[in-house]
Motif scaffolding. Sequence first.
Motif: not given
Length: 327
Positions: A208, A252, A211-212, A204
Motif C-alpha cells: 500500500k 489497484r 501504491t500511495e 499488504d
Amino acid sequence: SSIPVSAREPPGVQLLAVPAVSVDRKGPKEGLPMGPPPPPEANGVIMMLKSCDAAAAVAKAAPAPTASSTININTSTSKFLMNVITIEDYKSTYWPKLDGAIDQLLTQSPGDYIPISYEQIYSCVYKCVCQQHSEQMYSDLIKKITNHLERVSKELQASPPDLYIERFNIALGQYMGALQSIVPLFIYMNKFYIETKLNRDLKDDLIKLFTEHVAEKHIYSLMPLLIEAQSTPFQVTPSTMANIVKGLYTLRPEWVQMAPNLFSKFIPNILPPAMESELSEYAAQDQKLQRELIQNGFTRGDQSRKRAGDELAYNSSSACASSRGYR
C-alpha cells in the motif's frame, strides 16, 4: 556452636551469586544482550510467544533491588541478568542495525550479494518483540520505507519520457524484490503485533505504501505512455510491458478501467467474451499487426509452401482466435 542471626548471610545474596558467575562465563553473543534463542522453524511461534510472555512476566514480577541484594551486583549487571532492552537500547543499538539492513535491501539490484547477517537481524526483531518494542519498531519501519519511496517518486518525476517506463519498471521490480526479504525478517512483529493488534498484514501495508507514494503519483503520466507504446510494437520490450501492467493490476485492480484493451493483453478475462459481429474487426487488427511486424524486419518463418500474396490473407478464423487468445 550456632551462628548468630546478625552474622548470617543476607537473604538473596547467595541466590544471585550463582547465576552471576554462570552468565559471566558464557557472555553475550555478538555484543547483544542475551535472550531466549528464536525458534528455528516457523511452527515454533507458540514457543516464541511463551518465551516472550515469560520474559515479560519476569520483568513485571521482579521486585525492586534492595541494598542487601546489590552488594556484589551493580546496576548494569542486574539489567543484563534480566535481559532488559530499554527504549534507549532499542534506539542506539537495535534499530540502527535494522535500519542499515533495510537500506541495503531496498537499494539492491537483482542478483546482488548483500553482506548482512539475516540471523542477526532476525534475532534483533525477535528480542525487540519480546521486550514490547513492536509498536516503535513498526512505526520506524513505516517511516523508513515511506522516506525511501518518496525519494524514488522524485527521481521518476525527473526522468525523460523515453526512459520513464523503463525506470518505473525498475523501481517497481526492485521494491517488490526487497519485500521478499523484508517481510520474513519481521515475521514476529507481523505475527504478534500487526496481525494481533492492528488486524492487518505487513506485506499488504508495505505494498500500500508503494501504491500511495509512487504509483498513484505517476499513474496519469505513465498510462498514456504505455498506451502509446502498445500501439508501436517493440517500442518497449514485452517483458517490461507485462511486468508493469501486471504490477499495476496487483496494486489497484480498478486501474483496468483506464485502459481495458492494454490490460487485456496481459490479464485474462478483463474484456467480455467476443461477439460474432466483432470477428471481422479482430481479423483486421491481426492483419495490421502482421504488416507492422514485417515492416520492422520480422518474418513468419518458412513461407515456401505458401503462394505469393498469402502472407496476410491466411485463415481468418484462426486469426480471430489468435486475437482473442489474450482475453
